[in-house]
Motif scaffolding. Structure first.
Motif, short mmCIF file in Angstrom:
data_model
loop_
_atom_site.label_atom_id
_atom_site.label_comp_id
_atom_site.label_asym_id
_atom_site.label_seq_id
_atom_site.Cartn_x
_atom_site.Cartn_y
_atom_site.Cartn_z
N GLU A 174 -20.61 -48.07 -20.34
CA GLU A 174 -20.10 -47.93 -18.99
C GLU A 174 -18.86 -48.78 -18.73
OE1 GLU A 174 -23.48 -48.87 -16.62
OE2 GLU A 174 -24.49 -46.97 -17.02
N ASP A 175 -18.49 -49.62 -19.69
CA ASP A 175 -17.27 -50.42 -19.58
C ASP A 175 -16.13 -49.61 -20.21
OD1 ASP A 175 -15.58 -52.59 -19.10
OD2 ASP A 175 -16.11 -53.57 -20.98
N SER A 176 -15.77 -48.49 -19.57
CA SER A 176 -14.97 -47.50 -20.27
C SER A 176 -14.34 -46.50 -19.31
CB SER A 176 -15.88 -46.74 -21.25
OG SER A 176 -16.85 -45.99 -20.49
N TYR A 177 -13.82 -45.41 -19.87
CA TYR A 177 -13.23 -44.32 -19.09
C TYR A 177 -14.26 -43.69 -18.15
CZ TYR A 177 -10.99 -39.77 -18.14
OH TYR A 177 -10.44 -38.65 -17.53
N THR A 178 -15.50 -43.63 -18.56
CA THR A 178 -16.53 -43.00 -17.73
C THR A 178 -17.20 -43.98 -16.77
OG1 THR A 178 -18.17 -43.34 -19.48
CG2 THR A 178 -17.04 -41.21 -19.43
N THR A 225 -16.98 -47.47 -13.94
CA THR A 225 -16.27 -47.76 -12.70
C THR A 225 -14.93 -48.45 -12.93
OG1 THR A 225 -17.51 -49.84 -12.51
CG2 THR A 225 -18.41 -47.92 -11.36
N MET A 226 -14.79 -49.14 -14.08
CA MET A 226 -13.54 -49.84 -14.37
C MET A 226 -12.44 -48.88 -14.84
SD MET A 226 -14.31 -52.93 -13.60
CE MET A 226 -12.90 -53.84 -14.24
N ILE A 227 -12.83 -47.79 -15.46
CA ILE A 227 -11.92 -46.76 -15.97
C ILE A 227 -10.86 -47.37 -16.88
CG2 ILE A 227 -10.63 -44.68 -15.37
CD1 ILE A 227 -11.68 -45.00 -12.50
N HIS A 228 -11.31 -47.91 -18.02
CA HIS A 228 -10.39 -48.53 -18.97
C HIS A 228 -11.04 -48.52 -20.35
CE1 HIS A 228 -12.18 -52.89 -18.40
NE2 HIS A 228 -13.10 -51.99 -18.59
N ASN A 229 -10.47 -49.30 -21.26
CA ASN A 229 -11.01 -49.46 -22.61
C ASN A 229 -11.09 -48.16 -23.39
OD1 ASN A 229 -11.26 -52.22 -22.41
ND2 ASN A 229 -13.41 -52.17 -21.77
N TYR A 230 -9.96 -47.49 -23.49
CA TYR A 230 -9.85 -46.33 -24.37
C TYR A 230 -8.40 -46.22 -24.80
CZ TYR A 230 -7.58 -43.87 -20.52
OH TYR A 230 -6.70 -43.51 -19.51
N TYR A 231 -8.16 -45.49 -25.86
CA TYR A 231 -6.80 -45.15 -26.26
C TYR A 231 -6.63 -43.65 -26.19
CZ TYR A 231 -5.19 -49.75 -27.72
OH TYR A 231 -4.78 -51.05 -27.72
N LEU A 232 -5.51 -43.21 -25.63
CA LEU A 232 -5.16 -41.80 -25.58
C LEU A 232 -4.14 -41.53 -26.68
CD1 LEU A 232 -5.28 -39.04 -24.05
CD2 LEU A 232 -3.29 -39.86 -22.75
N TYR A 257 -16.44 -51.62 -27.59
CA TYR A 257 -17.82 -51.16 -27.36
C TYR A 257 -18.84 -52.30 -27.40
CZ TYR A 257 -16.87 -46.21 -27.08
OH TYR A 257 -16.46 -44.97 -26.63
N ASN A 258 -18.40 -53.52 -27.16
CA ASN A 258 -19.34 -54.63 -27.23
C ASN A 258 -20.32 -54.65 -26.06
OD1 ASN A 258 -17.13 -55.45 -25.49
ND2 ASN A 258 -18.02 -57.49 -25.52
N LEU A 259 -20.04 -53.87 -25.00
CA LEU A 259 -20.97 -53.79 -23.87
C LEU A 259 -21.58 -52.40 -23.76
CD1 LEU A 259 -19.01 -55.90 -21.23
CD2 LEU A 259 -21.10 -56.54 -22.44
N ALA A 260 -21.79 -51.77 -24.90
CA ALA A 260 -22.49 -50.49 -24.93
C ALA A 260 -24.01 -50.72 -24.85
CB ALA A 260 -22.12 -49.72 -26.19
N TYR A 261 -24.77 -49.66 -25.01
CA TYR A 261 -26.24 -49.71 -24.96
C TYR A 261 -26.74 -50.23 -23.60
CZ TYR A 261 -25.28 -49.14 -29.88
OH TYR A 261 -24.77 -48.70 -31.07
N MET A 308 -22.44 -59.09 -20.18
CA MET A 308 -21.05 -59.39 -19.91
C MET A 308 -20.87 -60.75 -19.24
SD MET A 308 -20.07 -57.13 -16.53
CE MET A 308 -18.53 -58.00 -16.32
N GLN A 309 -21.92 -61.38 -18.77
CA GLN A 309 -21.80 -62.62 -18.03
C GLN A 309 -21.17 -63.72 -18.88
OE1 GLN A 309 -25.47 -64.06 -16.43
NE2 GLN A 309 -24.57 -65.87 -15.51
#
Length: 331
Positions: free
Chosen positions: A72-76, A78-85, A99-103, A242-243
């Motif tokens: 959820e720390d990504s394009y999908t 609330t932050m809408i970041h952490n991707y490359y186009l 992806y360290n905050l996946a799962y 993430m804390q």
């Protein structure tokens, strides 16, 4: 949160309207490159002729793995970041990043909700109309069916338990001996056990969503939660949190970064993705929050209190990417 350009929405034909994209490009870009990408974003936002501007199979596989590991720390998120186009000849792809905050470890609510995140409404806080790079999958039944097919193949082909245990086995000895690790060895073992159980339960939930025994949308799950997979016996934070992770949610790469392949100049000094193209094959990063001097100072201390990075978070930072590459190899 997130600007319209970072959401990959078409705004207008002016390059200045896409500053978050072009100011952070990882390759040298020309006005022609900018115009080409804007034209692709316009077609994407219109929702027609998607195959002319999106690498359908690559992007769909990307979101299959992405939505399984629930980043959820990504394009999908609330932050809408952490991707490359990545764009070449007007056709766009998505490249994984951070992806360290996946799962479910990014702002997780409870383990059962994280294990059962609906695969057909994966965008946080919305049904996804404002994220055109994923929304097209769910507006056309042909694309949705293909997405479900790829998800079923992913579940069948990837040995989650074997891959996790193999990775843990490779590093366990070094984790135990490392005097600078951010967790005890016992916490590492707990993290490994938790991620194993998380993936087992997530696989069971997604399989149920694909066969129809579990609702695959947020609306459906809210209407009937009785069939959701119970994950109350696991603690999501055992896999990381993430804390106090220096650099905040995701960190950032500086706009002055050189080409992909060089070391990023962000405070956490993560490497940029490998070189994927020349000046005419531009790769554009997603937006990331800025980090201040206090973040860098927090990282320099090296103390255990500067990060709460429990369990297998360090071990499985790239585990989702391993799943992705293995999945891609077999299709």
């Amino acid at each position: 949160m997130g600007s319209d350009d970072v959401k990959l929405q078409y705004i207008d034909d002016e390059a200045d309207s896409y500053s978050n994209i072009f100011d952070n490009a990882k390759t040298d870009i020309t006005d022609t490159d900018k115009a080409r990408l804007i034209a692709s974003l316009k077609t994407l936002s219109e929702g027609e002729n998607i195959e002319s501007v999106v690498d359908i199979k690559q992007v769909m596989r990307y979101f299959v793995v992405h939505n399984f590991v629930n980043n959820e720390d990504s394009y999908t998120g609330t932050m809408i970041h952490n991707y490359y186009l990545y764009e070449k000849d007007g056709v766009m792809q998505m490249l994984p990043w951070d992806y360290n905050l996946a799962y479910g470890t990014f702002q997780s609510s409870d383990s059962t909700s994280e294990v059962n995140v609906p695969i057909d409404t994966p965008v946080s806080g919305t049904v996804g109309e404002d994220r055109p790079m994923i929304h097209w999958i769910f507006t056309d039944t042909e694309y949705t069916d293909l997405y479900h097919q790829y998800f079923a193949e992913f579940l069948e082909q990837v040995d989650f338990s074997g891959r996790i245990q193999e990775t843990a086995g490779l590093i366990a000895e070094y984790v135990e001996k490392d005097p600078t690790k951010f967790c005890t060895y016992e916490e590492f073992e707990t993290g490994v056990a938790t991620i194993l159980e998380y993936c087992r339960l997530r696989k069971e939930s997604v399989a149920g969503q694909l066969e129809g025994s579990i609702a695959s949308t947020t609306e459906g799950q809210e209407a009937d939660a009785s069939t959701l997979i119970d994950a109350s016996h696991i603690t999501i934070s055992d896999m990381g949190t993430m804390q106090n992770m220096g650099g905040g949610p995701g960190g950032t790469a500086s706009a002055s970064d050189a080409r992909p392949g060089n070391m990023a100049s962000s405070s956490d000094a993560r490497p940029s993705p490998p070189d994927r193209g020349s000046a005419s094959e531009a790769a554009f990063p997603g937006e990331a929050p800025q980090t201040g001097a206090s973040d860098a100072a927090g990282q320099s201390t090296g103390s255990q209190s500067s990060m709460i990075l429990l369990g297998a978070s360090a071990a499985f930072l790239l585990l989702g990417l391993v799943f992705a590459y293995r999945f891609k190899e077999r299709i």
